[in-house]
Write an enzyme that holds these catalytic residues in place. Structure first.
Site, short mmCIF file in Angstrom:
data_model
loop_
_atom_site.label_atom_id
_atom_site.label_comp_id
_atom_site.label_asym_id
_atom_site.label_seq_id
_atom_site.Cartn_x
_atom_site.Cartn_y
_atom_site.Cartn_z
N THR A 223 -49.62 6.24 -59.25
CA THR A 223 -49.38 7.68 -59.37
C THR A 223 -49.05 7.98 -60.84
O THR A 223 -48.31 7.24 -61.49
CB THR A 223 -48.26 8.15 -58.42
OG1 THR A 223 -47.07 7.41 -58.68
CG2 THR A 223 -48.66 7.94 -56.96
N ASP A 255 -41.77 9.90 -53.80
CA ASP A 255 -41.45 9.72 -52.38
C ASP A 255 -42.24 10.72 -51.52
O ASP A 255 -42.71 10.37 -50.43
CB ASP A 255 -39.95 9.93 -52.15
CG ASP A 255 -39.12 8.98 -52.98
OD1 ASP A 255 -39.60 7.85 -53.24
OD2 ASP A 255 -38.01 9.35 -53.40
#
Ligand code: RIB
Length: 309
Positions: A223, A255
């Site tokens: 990411t 998350d």
């Protein structure tokens, strides 16, 4: 209608103490900061909440402290509709806490005191084997002992359950323990620490993703914050851009990505589509303050998705 995934999160639960500031004190100095926020956090708990808000049935395996935060955390799981049967208080230990500092740009710095999270041992995971075996996907992070992560990955492998490992915060990883893992999902700084190689742009992320694949995982997703994500498998490596958002606090965005990705995948969406959606879900989480309380529920997310996709 798409299937409702069952997701088991084996991981941490913390209390987040977030200070918003544009300056940091020098040694010995005291300063005022403009704003503070107290909230439920911890990478494991955040991922569980994101998955639940996206519509999954969620089971948490965790340890909390022998303090006022312990029961409050368990109560929060109940309130969110997450099954906390395997969340237990550990006598004599404090709960995990995270002092967090957020700059005006939304960028964060986080310190984690692991507390009771460090007491989640392989034997505790064994006690939850029935729940894990019934799950469509097991999700793990690195705020619990690494031997517990390896042990749970082995359970997932043995029972053929999809497994996602988010190596956060970064620490040395024995990639042989993760052989055959479905998804290894670090952010750019975790990817740098674990691989020992720089990840300053998509090209460098590409090189590092190939290193992880070479290490034996089936897929790596790196990411990249406002740059989106890189989805890498043996067949292809693709950069999947982010959606523009007005970010005020990036804490917990990783998350949000993991929890929502587990749900989109569990619903049967193609991998690339699941990553695109998770990119948006993560981006939207940065438009609010805090971690769990900044996450969108499914209806709000779908409205944004329909407007942007
Ligand atoms: O990823 C964000 C989380 O990291 C925070 O909730 C904090 O508790 C730390 O675990």
């Amino acid at each position: 209608m798409s299937k409702r995934p069952r997701i088991a999160v084996v991981g941490s639960a913390n209390i987040d103490l977030t200070t918003f500031t544009d300056k940091f004190p020098k040694p010995g100095e005291t300063m005022f900061a403009p704003k503070f926020d107290l909230g439920f956090g911890g990478k494991g708990a955040n991922q569980a909440v994101a998955a639940r808000l996206c519509g999954a049935e969620v089971f948490m395996v965790a340890r909390v402290g022998d303090d006022l935060f312990g029961p409050a955390t368990i109560e929060n799981f109940h309130r969110q509709g997450i099954d906390p049967t395997h969340v237990k208080q550990v006598p004599g230990l404090s709960s995990g806490v995270a002092p967090i500092f957020v700059e005006p740009s939304g960028q964060n710095r986080i310190l984690v005191v692991k507390g009771a999270n460090d007491a989640l041992k392989p034997a505790d995971v064994d006690e939850a084997t029935d729940v894990l075996k019934s799950a469509d996907c097991i999700v793990l992070q690195f705020e619990i002992p690494i031997e517990t992560v390896y042990h749970t990955v082995a359970i997932a492998r043995k029972h053929g359950i999809r497994c996602i490992v988010n190596p956060a915060p970064a620490q040395a990883v024995d990639m042989t323990e993760l052989k055959g893992l479905d998804y290894f999902v670090p952010n750019e700084s975790e990817a740098e620490t674990i691989s020992g190689l720089p990840v300053k742009d998509v090209e460098e992320a590409n090189r590092v993703a190939r290193k992880f694949l070479h290490g034996g995982v089936q897929r790596a997703i790196i990411t990249l914050g406002s740059n989106g994500s890189l989805l890498a498998s043996r067949d292809a490596i693709e950069h999947i851009p982010a959606f523009p958002v007005k970010s005020i606090d990036s804490t917990g965005a990783g998350d949000a990505f993991i929890g929502s990705f587990a749900v989109f995948l569990g619903e049967g969406l193609p991998e690339k589509e699941a990553v695109r959606r998770a990119n948006l879900y993560a981006g939207l989480s940065t438009t609010g303050v805090g971690t769990q309380k900044s996450f969108y529920d499914r209806a709000r997310f779908e409205a944004e998705w329909a407007a942007r996709a």
